[in-house]
Design an enzyme around this catalytic site. Sequence first.
Site, PDB file in Angstrom:
ATOM      1  CG  ASP A  66       8.014   2.725  -6.706  1.00  0.00           C
ATOM      2  OD1 ASP A  66       8.038   1.519  -6.371  1.00  0.00           O
ATOM      3  OD2 ASP A  66       8.780   3.200  -7.581  1.00  0.00           O
TER       4      ASP A  66
ATOM      5  CE1 TYR B  61       7.449   5.979  10.714  1.00  0.00           C
ATOM      6  CE2 TYR B  61       6.418   6.595  12.780  1.00  0.00           C
ATOM      7  CZ  TYR B  61       6.392   6.521  11.405  1.00  0.00           C
ATOM      8  OH  TYR B  61       5.291   6.985  10.727  1.00  0.00           O
TER       9      TYR B  61
ATOM     10  CG  ASP C 246      -2.723   7.916   6.383  1.00  0.00           C
ATOM     11  OD1 ASP C 246      -2.876   7.127   7.341  1.00  0.00           O
ATOM     12  OD2 ASP C 246      -2.641   9.151   6.518  1.00  0.00           O
TER      13      ASP C 246
ATOM     14  CE  LYS D  17      12.299   2.827  -4.576  1.00  0.00           C
ATOM     15  NZ  LYS D  17      11.361   2.977  -5.720  1.00  0.00           N
TER      16      LYS D  17
ATOM     17  CG  ASP E  24       2.741   6.653   8.752  1.00  0.00           C
ATOM     18  OD1 ASP E  24       1.668   6.606   9.390  1.00  0.00           O
ATOM     19  OD2 ASP E  24       3.296   7.717   8.427  1.00  0.00           O
TER      20      ASP E  24
HETATM   21  C1  IPM Z   1      -0.060   6.584  12.796  1.00  0.00           C
HETATM   22  C2  IPM Z   1       0.380   7.996  13.019  1.00  0.00           C
HETATM   23  C3  IPM Z   1       1.652   7.974  13.845  1.00  0.00           C
HETATM   24  C4  IPM Z   1       2.717   7.256  13.038  1.00  0.00           C
HETATM   25  C5  IPM Z   1       2.160   9.328  14.312  1.00  0.00           C
HETATM   26  C6  IPM Z   1       1.077  10.115  15.024  1.00  0.00           C
HETATM   27  C7  IPM Z   1       3.386   9.186  15.175  1.00  0.00           C
HETATM   28  O1  IPM Z   1       0.548   8.657  11.799  1.00  0.00           O
HETATM   29  O2  IPM Z   1      -0.352   5.881  13.785  1.00  0.00           O
HETATM   30  O3  IPM Z   1      -0.147   6.155  11.637  1.00  0.00           O
HETATM   31  O4  IPM Z   1       3.380   7.867  12.185  1.00  0.00           O
HETATM   32  O5  IPM Z   1       2.909   6.064  13.246  1.00  0.00           O
HETATM   33 MN    MN Z   2      -0.027   7.491  10.042  1.00  0.00          MN
END
Ligand code: IPM
Ligand code: MN
Length: 365
Positions: A219, A141, A247, A187, A243
Amino acid sequence: MNLKVTLLPGDGIGPEVTEAAVKVMQHTADKYDIQLELREELFGGCAYDKHGTPLTEQTLAACRESNAVFLGAVGGNQWDGLPQHLKPEAGLLKLRRELGLYANVRPARVFSSFVQSSSLKNEVVRDVDFVVMRELTGGIYFGAPRGVEADKGWNTMSYERHEVERIARKAFELARDRRGRVTSVDKANVLEVSQFWRNIVREVSRDYPSVALSHMYVDNAAMQIVRDPKQFDVILTSNLFGDILSDIAGMITGSLGMLPSASIGHSHALFEPVHGSAPDIAGKNIANPIAAISSVGMMFEHLFQMSKAAQVIERAIDNTLQQGYRTADIARPGDRVLSTTEMTSHILEQCEDLYNTEAIRVFTL
Ligand code: IPM
Ligand code: MN
């Protein structure tokens, strides 16, 4: 005791869920005689519209001066076309970096009343309880060089020793207070930066003999999270992998609308729901406030070691769900569908009930 919180409602449903969070924040503060000082600032797309930048100096200064920052959500289609550095997301990255919020804590728990709502089988998700500890101010990032040209785009994933050490310590400390297991995800079969990460994590682990460390490729980790999430206690990982994995972890619990997060540094901390700004449902009073409210619990727990206050909030949410109350995003046939404000009122009532029971009234700071 005083508690200064800077509110950054942001874009889309951000203001609505922040309003819900503030009600619970105020309620909790009152119970413990904490003087809550709230200050609200523009952040994200709305700040760009007014000032031409997603993060102004004034907002940053307010965040630096407060004990905690509460963020609703940022982003929306209307800002997608902006140059990278002016996008709401860039403001968020800058805020994390400027406040030194290197540790992103994202718990994945399943409310008992909610097992049915997961897209996975009941027996797979029941009693899942793990935390993703994501490194938040380094890795790909923020790495240099980076750039984009007509025929090429590039980013750099790199980590320095101190960056890996401090996030690893956070993960081991957390695991020590939980079930004593850290799974470091990388990884290392392909990336040098991951080999380095793995070496440092191994070194740090020697200071935490009561915690069992294992390593997993990212993975495989993605697969294991949906195959058998109960195997995890604390997942320690880098910025990009975290990240993605958080999710995936979010879906286990049924909905991203339920998940809180804390971003913690040496001298600052920020709390925000994991979900985004959901522009399509903004302003309709139908957004799910649970992730935001749950983030308030994390705030009190982190700032004042008030784990009881956090437990009250979690139980209030669980009780409300058990009574069959749902916002539209998580409603099943037969549920009572509530608006954002109705859901918040129900959760507040439950909090009040819990504080009024014998068991809870004895909790003091
Ligand atoms: C998160 C979001 C952010 C990230 C974006 C909005 C920059 O997806 O907080 O997970 O990628 O960190
Ligand atoms: Mn995110």
